[in-house]
Scaffold this motif. Structure first.
Motif, mmCIF file in Angstrom:
data_model
loop_
_atom_site.group_PDB
_atom_site.id
_atom_site.type_symbol
_atom_site.label_atom_id
_atom_site.label_comp_id
_atom_site.label_asym_id
_atom_site.label_seq_id
_atom_site.Cartn_x
_atom_site.Cartn_y
_atom_site.Cartn_z
ATOM 1 N N GLY A 72 45.746 47.559 54.006
ATOM 2 C CA GLY A 72 44.975 46.355 53.689
ATOM 3 C C GLY A 72 44.105 46.524 52.454
ATOM 4 O O GLY A 72 43.104 45.829 52.289
ATOM 5 N N ASP A 73 44.482 47.421 51.564
ATOM 6 C CA ASP A 73 43.719 47.713 50.344
ATOM 7 C C ASP A 73 44.241 46.831 49.214
ATOM 8 O O ASP A 73 45.178 47.184 48.500
ATOM 9 C CB ASP A 73 43.845 49.191 50.004
ATOM 10 N N VAL A 74 43.612 45.684 49.037
ATOM 11 C CA VAL A 74 44.056 44.695 48.052
ATOM 12 C C VAL A 74 43.958 45.237 46.628
ATOM 13 O O VAL A 74 44.847 45.001 45.801
ATOM 14 C CB VAL A 74 43.241 43.382 48.207
ATOM 15 N N ALA A 75 42.921 45.983 46.331
ATOM 16 C CA ALA A 75 42.735 46.533 44.979
ATOM 17 C C ALA A 75 43.843 47.537 44.647
ATOM 18 O O ALA A 75 44.415 47.496 43.548
ATOM 19 C CB ALA A 75 41.361 47.186 44.861
ATOM 20 N N ALA A 76 44.145 48.414 45.590
ATOM 21 C CA ALA A 76 45.206 49.403 45.360
ATOM 22 C C ALA A 76 46.564 48.715 45.225
ATOM 23 O O ALA A 76 47.404 49.135 44.425
ATOM 24 C CB ALA A 76 45.233 50.426 46.486
ATOM 25 N N GLU A 77 46.765 47.664 46.009
ATOM 26 C CA GLU A 77 48.020 46.916 45.898
ATOM 27 C C GLU A 77 48.143 46.284 44.516
ATOM 28 O O GLU A 77 49.215 46.329 43.893
ATOM 29 C CB GLU A 77 48.092 45.844 46.992
ATOM 30 N N ALA A 78 47.064 45.729 44.008
ATOM 31 C CA ALA A 78 47.071 45.123 42.672
ATOM 32 C C ALA A 78 47.363 46.183 41.604
ATOM 33 O O ALA A 78 48.131 45.933 40.668
ATOM 34 C CB ALA A 78 45.738 44.434 42.402
ATOM 35 N N GLU A 79 46.780 47.373 41.757
ATOM 36 C CA GLU A 79 47.047 48.460 40.814
ATOM 37 C C GLU A 79 48.526 48.845 40.839
ATOM 38 O O GLU A 79 49.129 49.094 39.788
ATOM 39 C CB GLU A 79 46.205 49.687 41.163
ATOM 40 N N SER A 80 49.098 48.890 42.026
ATOM 41 C CA SER A 80 50.520 49.226 42.141
ATOM 42 C C SER A 80 51.382 48.187 41.451
ATOM 43 O O SER A 80 52.370 48.533 40.792
ATOM 44 C CB SER A 80 50.915 49.351 43.615
ATOM 45 N N ARG A 119 57.882 56.093 44.018
ATOM 46 C CA ARG A 119 56.526 56.510 44.399
ATOM 47 C C ARG A 119 55.528 55.359 44.265
ATOM 48 O O ARG A 119 54.669 55.181 45.127
ATOM 49 C CB ARG A 119 56.090 57.720 43.583
ATOM 50 N N VAL A 120 55.635 54.604 43.180
ATOM 51 C CA VAL A 120 54.720 53.474 42.998
ATOM 52 C C VAL A 120 55.002 52.400 44.037
ATOM 53 O O VAL A 120 54.077 51.819 44.611
ATOM 54 C CB VAL A 120 54.810 52.911 41.558
ATOM 55 N N LYS A 121 56.269 52.165 44.304
ATOM 56 C CA LYS A 121 56.626 51.163 45.323
ATOM 57 C C LYS A 121 56.106 51.603 46.699
ATOM 58 O O LYS A 121 55.591 50.789 47.465
ATOM 59 C CB LYS A 121 58.147 50.983 45.342
ATOM 60 N N ALA A 122 56.228 52.894 47.008
ATOM 61 C CA ALA A 122 55.702 53.410 48.276
ATOM 62 C C ALA A 122 54.180 53.255 48.322
ATOM 63 O O ALA A 122 53.616 52.907 49.365
ATOM 64 C CB ALA A 122 56.101 54.870 48.468
ATOM 65 N N ALA A 123 53.522 53.507 47.191
ATOM 66 C CA ALA A 123 52.062 53.341 47.133
ATOM 67 C C ALA A 123 51.678 51.883 47.366
ATOM 68 O O ALA A 123 50.669 51.599 48.034
ATOM 69 C CB ALA A 123 51.527 53.828 45.789
ATOM 70 N N LEU A 124 52.481 50.973 46.832
ATOM 71 C CA LEU A 124 52.229 49.558 47.051
ATOM 72 C C LEU A 124 52.295 49.224 48.546
ATOM 73 O O LEU A 124 51.402 48.579 49.095
ATOM 74 C CB LEU A 124 53.247 48.710 46.277
ATOM 75 N N THR A 144 66.662 59.615 33.762
ATOM 76 C CA THR A 144 66.906 58.457 34.627
ATOM 77 C C THR A 144 66.325 58.688 36.013
ATOM 78 O O THR A 144 65.649 57.812 36.577
ATOM 79 C CB THR A 144 68.423 58.180 34.723
ATOM 80 N N LEU A 145 66.551 59.869 36.549
ATOM 81 C CA LEU A 145 66.022 60.182 37.879
ATOM 82 C C LEU A 145 64.496 60.192 37.896
ATOM 83 O O LEU A 145 63.878 59.794 38.884
ATOM 84 C CB LEU A 145 66.573 61.518 38.369
ATOM 85 N N ARG A 146 63.877 60.617 36.799
ATOM 86 C CA ARG A 146 62.410 60.597 36.734
ATOM 87 C C ARG A 146 61.886 59.167 36.813
ATOM 88 O O ARG A 146 60.890 58.904 37.489
ATOM 89 C CB ARG A 146 61.912 61.275 35.465
ATOM 90 N N VAL A 147 62.544 58.250 36.135
ATOM 91 C CA VAL A 147 62.144 56.837 36.205
ATOM 92 C C VAL A 147 62.343 56.308 37.626
ATOM 93 O O VAL A 147 61.471 55.625 38.169
ATOM 94 C CB VAL A 147 62.925 55.977 35.182
ATOM 95 N N GLU A 206 51.253 48.884 37.786
ATOM 96 C CA GLU A 206 52.094 50.045 37.471
ATOM 97 C C GLU A 206 53.572 49.679 37.495
ATOM 98 O O GLU A 206 54.346 50.104 36.633
ATOM 99 C CB GLU A 206 51.836 51.184 38.463
ATOM 100 N N LEU A 207 53.967 48.896 38.506
ATOM 101 C CA LEU A 207 55.374 48.475 38.600
ATOM 102 C C LEU A 207 55.793 47.683 37.373
ATOM 103 O O LEU A 207 56.904 47.857 36.862
ATOM 104 C CB LEU A 207 55.616 47.661 39.868
ATOM 105 N N GLU A 208 54.920 46.825 36.902
ATOM 106 C CA GLU A 208 55.238 46.026 35.712
ATOM 107 C C GLU A 208 55.500 46.923 34.502
ATOM 108 O O GLU A 208 56.365 46.616 33.683
ATOM 109 C CB GLU A 208 54.100 45.042 35.406
ATOM 110 N N SER A 209 54.782 48.033 34.419
ATOM 111 C CA SER A 209 54.991 48.934 33.282
ATOM 112 C C SER A 209 56.273 49.754 33.441
ATOM 113 O O SER A 209 56.857 50.198 32.457
ATOM 114 C CB SER A 209 53.783 49.848 33.092
ATOM 115 N N ILE A 210 56.694 49.963 34.671
ATOM 116 C CA ILE A 210 57.894 50.758 34.938
ATOM 117 C C ILE A 210 59.171 49.929 34.809
ATOM 118 O O ILE A 210 60.213 50.441 34.396
ATOM 119 C CB ILE A 210 57.823 51.383 36.353
ATOM 120 N N LEU A 211 59.102 48.655 35.160
ATOM 121 C CA LEU A 211 60.308 47.820 35.233
ATOM 122 C C LEU A 211 61.183 47.839 33.978
ATOM 123 O O LEU A 211 62.405 47.958 34.102
ATOM 124 C CB LEU A 211 59.955 46.395 35.636
ATOM 125 N N PRO A 212 60.628 47.741 32.757
ATOM 126 C CA PRO A 212 61.525 47.795 31.586
ATOM 127 C C PRO A 212 62.314 49.108 31.503
ATOM 128 O O PRO A 212 63.509 49.102 31.204
ATOM 129 C CB PRO A 212 60.560 47.661 30.392
#
Length: 146
Positions: free
Chosen positions: A122-130, A110-115, A101-104, A133-139
Motif C-alpha cells: 500500500g505504498d503509493v509513493a514507492a509505486e509511483a517511483e516504480s 526487478r522494477v516490476k516486482a518492486a511495483l 539484453t538479459l540485463r535490461v 523507473e518503468l517508463e525509463s526502462i521501456l524504450p
C-alpha cells in the motif's frame, strides 16, 4: 590408446548419444572407428577431446557451420589461428549482446516486482517511483524485441 564407448563419451562430454551420432554424420566428429565384431563405435582420446570441444562450442551457442570450421582449423593448427580468433570473437560479441539484453530484462523484472511489492504494502509513493523507473526502462526493453 584408450578405447571408449559412445556411452563413455556421452558421459564425459555431456553430449547425448544421438548428438554424438549426428556430429559424426555432419562431419564434426570422426570418422569414428568401429568394433570389428559388433560394429559399435569405439572412440579414442582424440575423439573424446573433439567431443568436449564441440560440447563447449554448443553450450556457447555456436552453430554447426562455425563448429565445422573451428574443428577443421584445429587440425590446421597455427596456420588457422587468426580464423579461430575471429570465430570466437564473433561469438563473444553475440554473447555480449545477449547479456546486455538479459540485463535490461532483469532490470525490468526487478522494477516490476518492486511495483507489485509497493502495491502489496500500500505504498503509493514507492509505486509511483516504480512507474517512473518503468517508463525509463521501456524504450530499452522494446529495443530487445527487435
Amino acid at each position: 590408446m584408450t578405447t571408449l564407448t559412445i556411452q563413455d563419451v556421452s558421459r564425459q562430454s555431456g553430449l547425448s548419444e544421438p548428438t554424438l551420432r549426428y556430429y559424426e554424420e555432419a562431419g564434426l566428429l570422426g570418422p569414428i572407428a568401429r568394433d570389428a565384431r559388433s560394429g559399435h563405435r569405439r572412440y579414442n582420446d582424440s575423439d573424446l577431446d573433439a567431443a568436449q570441444v564441440l560440447a563447449c562450442l554448443r553450450a556457447m551457442g555456436v552453430g554447426i557451420e562455425d563448429m565445422r570450421t573451428y574443428q577443421a582449423n584445429r587440425r590446421r593448427g597455427h596456420d588457422a589461428a587468426g580464423e579461430q580468433r575471429d570465430i570466437l570473437l564473433r561469438h563473444a560479441d553475440r554473447v555480449e549482446a545477449q547479456i546486455a539484453t538479459l540485463r535490461v530484462h532483469l532490470e525490468y523484472l526487478r522494477v516490476k516486482a518492486a511495483l507489485w511489492d509497493a502495491r502489496d504494502r500500500g505504498d503509493v509513493a514507492a509505486e509511483a517511483e516504480s512507474h517512473i523507473e518503468l517508463e525509463s526502462i521501456l524504450p530499452r526493453l522494446e529495443e530487445t524485441f527487435r
